[in-house]
Design a protein around this motif. Structure first.
Motif, PDB file in Angstrom:
ATOM      1  N   GLU A  74       4.052   2.631   8.930  1.00 11.89           N
ATOM      2  CA  GLU A  74       5.212   2.880   8.076  1.00 11.89           C
ATOM      3  C   GLU A  74       4.926   4.043   7.134  1.00 11.89           C
ATOM      4  OE1 GLU A  74       6.563  -0.583   6.053  1.00 11.89           O
ATOM      5  OE2 GLU A  74       6.245  -1.844   7.819  1.00 11.89           O
ATOM      6  N   GLY A  75       5.997   4.715   6.707  1.00  7.30           N
ATOM      7  CA  GLY A  75       5.847   5.845   5.801  1.00  7.30           C
ATOM      8  C   GLY A  75       7.132   6.084   5.040  1.00  7.30           C
ATOM      9  N   LEU A  88      -0.263  -4.917  -4.443  1.00  7.59           N
ATOM     10  CA  LEU A  88       0.339  -3.656  -4.009  1.00  7.59           C
ATOM     11  C   LEU A  88      -0.591  -2.888  -3.070  1.00  7.59           C
ATOM     12  CD1 LEU A  88       2.061  -2.397  -7.275  1.00  7.59           C
ATOM     13  CD2 LEU A  88       3.163  -3.157  -5.169  1.00  7.59           C
ATOM     14  N   GLY A  89      -1.885  -2.898  -3.360  1.00  2.98           N
ATOM     15  CA  GLY A  89      -2.844  -2.241  -2.473  1.00  2.98           C
ATOM     16  C   GLY A  89      -2.877  -2.891  -1.104  1.00  2.98           C
ATOM     17  N   ARG A  90      -2.809  -4.225  -1.077  1.00  6.54           N
ATOM     18  CA  ARG A  90      -2.788  -4.961   0.184  1.00  6.54           C
ATOM     19  C   ARG A  90      -1.515  -4.643   0.969  1.00  6.54           C
ATOM     20  NH1 ARG A  90      -0.835 -10.057   0.839  1.00  6.54           N
ATOM     21  NH2 ARG A  90      -1.539 -11.092   2.713  1.00  6.54           N
ATOM     22  N   ALA A  91      -0.368  -4.592   0.280  1.00  5.01           N
ATOM     23  CA  ALA A  91       0.898  -4.276   0.935  1.00  5.01           C
ATOM     24  C   ALA A  91       0.898  -2.848   1.471  1.00  5.01           C
ATOM     25  CB  ALA A  91       2.060  -4.482  -0.039  1.00  5.01           C
ATOM     26  N   GLU A  92       0.318  -1.917   0.709  1.00  5.14           N
ATOM     27  CA  GLU A  92       0.231  -0.531   1.170  1.00  5.14           C
ATOM     28  C   GLU A  92      -0.650  -0.424   2.407  1.00  5.14           C
ATOM     29  OE1 GLU A  92      -1.337   3.862  -0.205  1.00  5.14           O
ATOM     30  OE2 GLU A  92      -1.993   2.073  -1.274  1.00  5.14           O
ATOM     31  N   ALA A  93      -1.783  -1.105   2.392  1.00  2.46           N
ATOM     32  CA  ALA A  93      -2.690  -1.059   3.542  1.00  2.46           C
ATOM     33  C   ALA A  93      -2.027  -1.618   4.796  1.00  2.46           C
ATOM     34  CB  ALA A  93      -3.973  -1.831   3.227  1.00  2.46           C
ATOM     35  N   SER A  94      -1.288  -2.716   4.666  1.00  2.00           N
ATOM     36  CA  SER A  94      -0.636  -3.273   5.844  1.00  2.00           C
ATOM     37  C   SER A  94       0.507  -2.374   6.321  1.00  2.00           C
ATOM     38  CB  SER A  94      -0.129  -4.685   5.567  1.00  2.00           C
ATOM     39  OG  SER A  94       0.918  -4.662   4.626  1.00  2.00           O
ATOM     40  N   ALA A  95       1.205  -1.705   5.405  1.00  5.27           N
ATOM     41  CA  ALA A  95       2.265  -0.780   5.810  1.00  5.27           C
ATOM     42  C   ALA A  95       1.682   0.434   6.521  1.00  5.27           C
ATOM     43  CB  ALA A  95       3.071  -0.340   4.585  1.00  5.27           C
ATOM     44  N   ARG A  96       0.579   0.966   6.009  1.00  3.81           N
ATOM     45  CA  ARG A  96      -0.068   2.102   6.677  1.00  3.81           C
ATOM     46  C   ARG A  96      -0.573   1.695   8.058  1.00  3.81           C
ATOM     47  NH1 ARG A  96      -1.182   6.637   3.570  1.00  3.81           N
ATOM     48  NH2 ARG A  96      -0.991   6.305   1.335  1.00  3.81           N
TER      49      ARG A  96
END
Length: 112
Positions: free
Chosen positions: A57-58, A45-53
């Motif tokens: 993305e928001g 989840l942390g990896r997915a959040e970092a790639s979305a940021r």
């Protein structure tokens, strides 16, 4: 939760009659597996959040400035329990509540 000992998940309950065990069988292995699942899940989840940021993305655009500066809205939002700022100009409470039987009907239908 599927790996935790005693969890009432179907994959844990299926083995009970075949192996003659309880839901709390192998607590050490279950806790170790739960820790591994939790660590991997949080890492992913942390990896997915970092790639979305990184991709910009928001959760939507800029906040609506009319609701942020409107004093009436801010006052209602601080004192009301179930307040939706988008409904302030057109929302209203129902005149009467549904009957107990009607409110209880979804529970009866689902549990049948």
């Amino acid at each position: 939760m599927t790996a935790l000992p005693g969890t009432p998940a179907v994959q844990n309950a299926i083995r009970l009659p075949f192996f003659g065990t309880t839901a709390f069988a192998a607590p050490g292995l279950g806790i170790i597996a739960s820790v591994i699942i939790l660590a991997f899940g949080l890492w992913w989840l942390g990896r997915a959040e970092a790639s979305a940021r990184k991709a910009g993305e928001g959760f939507g655009g800029e906040p609506d400035a009319t609701f942020a500066t409107d004093e009436r809205t801010r006052e209602h939002a601080t004192v009301a329990r179930e307040f939706d700022p988008a409904e302030i100009l057109r929302g209203k409470h129902a005149v009467d509540e549904p009957s107990f039987a009607l409110a209880f009907l979804p529970l009866v239908v689902v549990s049948s």
